[in-house]
Design an enzyme around this catalytic site. Structure first.
Site, short mmCIF file in Angstrom:
data_model
loop_
_atom_site.label_atom_id
_atom_site.label_comp_id
_atom_site.label_asym_id
_atom_site.label_seq_id
_atom_site.Cartn_x
_atom_site.Cartn_y
_atom_site.Cartn_z
N CYS A 100 -15.34 3.72 -42.90
CA CYS A 100 -15.57 2.28 -42.78
C CYS A 100 -16.97 2.01 -42.25
CB CYS A 100 -14.52 1.68 -41.85
SG CYS A 100 -14.89 -0.01 -41.32
N CYS A 103 -16.94 0.70 -38.68
CA CYS A 103 -16.69 1.75 -37.70
C CYS A 103 -17.91 2.65 -37.54
CB CYS A 103 -15.49 2.59 -38.13
SG CYS A 103 -13.97 1.65 -38.39
#
Length: 286
Positions: A100, A103
């Site tokens: 991600c 992230c």
């Protein structure tokens, strides 16, 4: 064209129009400010109830975290999480999904402070993931975290940080203005990603004290929506609190300089591409 088909077409066109307007708005300061003021409850609140703000006053008991079983990805050996903070205080990033981009962005921001947090302030820094897909963790670590990553097969850290139950965020998250704001921030950071793996399991961040007086979670941040990061100002203050060098003039000066970078959004502009110190569970992460 039949009436049902016409209605369906209208719904599709309205949806596309709404998405286009949102995308345009989030590329302008006026649009962003306007949308951020719209209450999240306006957007299908009944479906996004699972991502409502959770009480963060009650931190996870250290006993719960201490006995969690983690896996060392290099050799698949297992160990109890308590060894991470056995000799030093620790910062533990609980990662929703390694691929991600949101992230990865958070990981890079925290990793950019590794010299201060780990080498100067004396905290062990580790990341926890709940999936180990192909080269995803390796790519995440080499390109963004640049430290130590452990595998939490049972998602125990994710359950703990969710207050004893894993917190999920589904596709309805995209309807929340706060998520669009996070996406915009990530776009400006230039950090990319992919769509591999399960991104619905929310994570967060722990900072754990470990000294002669005992062990304790002194800071905990629960991710509420996609891209919801622990404020770095809070992270640095908590790290200072548990640091064996708390109060030293040089540390105070370094923290002040780091906070200035946080405020000016320049943390990602001077990334250290060199190797970083890793934490070996067999060496008590010391």
């Amino acid at each position: 064209m039949t009436e049902p088909a016409s209605s369906f077409k209208s719904i599709i066109l309205v949806t596309i129009f709404a998405v286009c307007v949102s995308l345009f708005a989030y590329n302008t300061e006026v649009g962003k400010d306007f949308i951020d003021k719209v209450p999240d409850s306006f957007f299908l609140a009944i479906y996004i109830k699972q991502t409502a703000e959770m009480d963060t006053k009650d931190f996870t008991p250290i006993e719960v975290l201490r006995d969690i079983t983690l896996t060392e990805l290099k050799d698949n050996t297992t160990f109890k999480a308590g060894i991470i903070w056995k000799s030093n205080p620790a910062l533990i990033l609980v990662v929703r999904r390694p691929g991600c981009q949101l992230c990865r962005e958070e990981s890079m921001r925290i990793s950019s402070l590794r010299e201060l947090i780990s080498e100067k302030m004396g905290l062990n820094m580790v990341a926890i993931v709940h999936e180990n897909l192909n080269n995803e963790v390796e790519d995440f670590n080499q390109g963004f975290w640049k430290g130590t990553v452990y595998f939490d097969k049972e998602k125990a850290f994710f359950s703990a940080i969710g207050g004893g139950k894993i917190q999920y965020a589904g596709l309805t998250n995209i309807l929340k203005p706060s998520v669009w704001s996070n996406i915009r921030r990530n776009y400006n950071s230039g950090v990319g990603g992919n769509f591999k793996g399960d991104g619905s399991v929310l994570g967060g961040l722990y900072i754990i004290k470990s000294d002669t007086k005992g062990e304790e979670v002194i800071y905990q941040y629960r991710e509420k929506v996609w891209g919801d990061h622990a404020p770095l100002e809070e992270v640095l203050k908590a790290c200072e609190l548990v640091s064996p060098k708390n109060g030293e003039a040089s540390i105070q000066s370094d923290i002040k300089a780091a906070l200035e970078k946080v405020k000016s959004e320049t943390l990602l502009s001077n990334k250290d591409e060199g190797p970083s110190k890793t934490c070996n569970s067999q060496e008590s992460c010391g």
